[in-house]
Write a protein that holds these residues in place. Sequence first.
Motif, short mmCIF file in Angstrom:
data_model
loop_
_atom_site.label_atom_id
_atom_site.label_comp_id
_atom_site.label_asym_id
_atom_site.label_seq_id
_atom_site.Cartn_x
_atom_site.Cartn_y
_atom_site.Cartn_z
N ILE A 169 9.70 1.66 -3.16
CA ILE A 169 10.18 1.06 -4.40
C ILE A 169 9.68 1.61 -5.59
N GLY A 170 8.98 2.80 -5.63
CA GLY A 170 8.60 3.33 -6.78
C GLY A 170 6.96 3.14 -7.10
N LEU A 171 6.54 2.52 -6.21
CA LEU A 171 5.03 2.20 -6.68
C LEU A 171 4.13 3.68 -6.50
N PRO A 172 3.22 3.95 -7.45
CA PRO A 172 2.45 5.31 -6.95
C PRO A 172 1.50 5.10 -5.54
N ARG A 173 1.62 6.17 -4.81
CA ARG A 173 0.50 5.82 -3.57
C ARG A 173 -0.72 5.25 -3.78
N PHE A 174 -1.45 5.77 -5.30
CA PHE A 174 -2.88 5.30 -5.04
C PHE A 174 -2.90 3.90 -5.52
N TYR A 175 -1.71 3.14 -5.75
CA TYR A 175 -1.81 1.91 -6.10
C TYR A 175 -2.24 0.95 -4.75
N VAL A 176 -1.87 1.50 -3.55
CA VAL A 176 -1.88 0.76 -2.52
C VAL A 176 -3.31 1.10 -1.66
N MET A 177 -3.82 0.01 -1.51
CA MET A 177 -5.11 0.10 -0.69
C MET A 177 -5.33 -0.75 0.37
N THR A 178 -5.66 -0.45 1.64
CA THR A 178 -5.72 -1.07 2.86
C THR A 178 -7.18 -1.18 3.52
N ASN A 180 0.20 10.80 -8.88
CA ASN A 180 -0.75 9.96 -7.91
C ASN A 180 -2.02 9.94 -8.70
N ARG A 181 -2.06 9.27 -9.73
CA ARG A 181 -3.43 9.09 -10.31
C ARG A 181 -3.11 8.47 -11.80
#
Length: 140
Positions: free
Chosen positions: A32-41, A135-136
């Motif tokens: 959906i367009g969010l940067p990868r680095f936004y996602v934390m698991t 990605n930052r």
Amino acid sequence: MPLWHVYHPPGTYTPEQKRRLAVDVTGFYTRIGLPRFYVMTLFHEIAADSFHVGGEPSGTAVRIVVEHIARHNGDPQARRHTREALAALLAPHTSERGLYCEFHIDETPQDLWMTDGIAPPPPRSEAEQAWARENRPIPY
């Protein structure tokens, strides 16, 4: 930013299984367009004697808390769609492995979030697209 807390019994996930779940979660949001680095698991091992479901210790329960910050959705149908899509994403990592799984989603106010001291750009803006490409976080 989506922040996922996965609470599980020790040994439930191998390092590779954790990586695959984190990749699946990240892919859900980058589509959906969010940067990868936004996602934390984050994976939190909880001993069965400290993880109770219905007052009983459980060695097969997984509890997931999802914090949505970058995107909120007030439309009930879209919220239902998100809930169902996340349940489908989780099934191979939980219920299809015989694990009891429960999750919920919190929506944190966007104005209470910063990344490297920078307020995130507006959703779907050119600046956010630049963050996704790089990605930052970058000043905008």
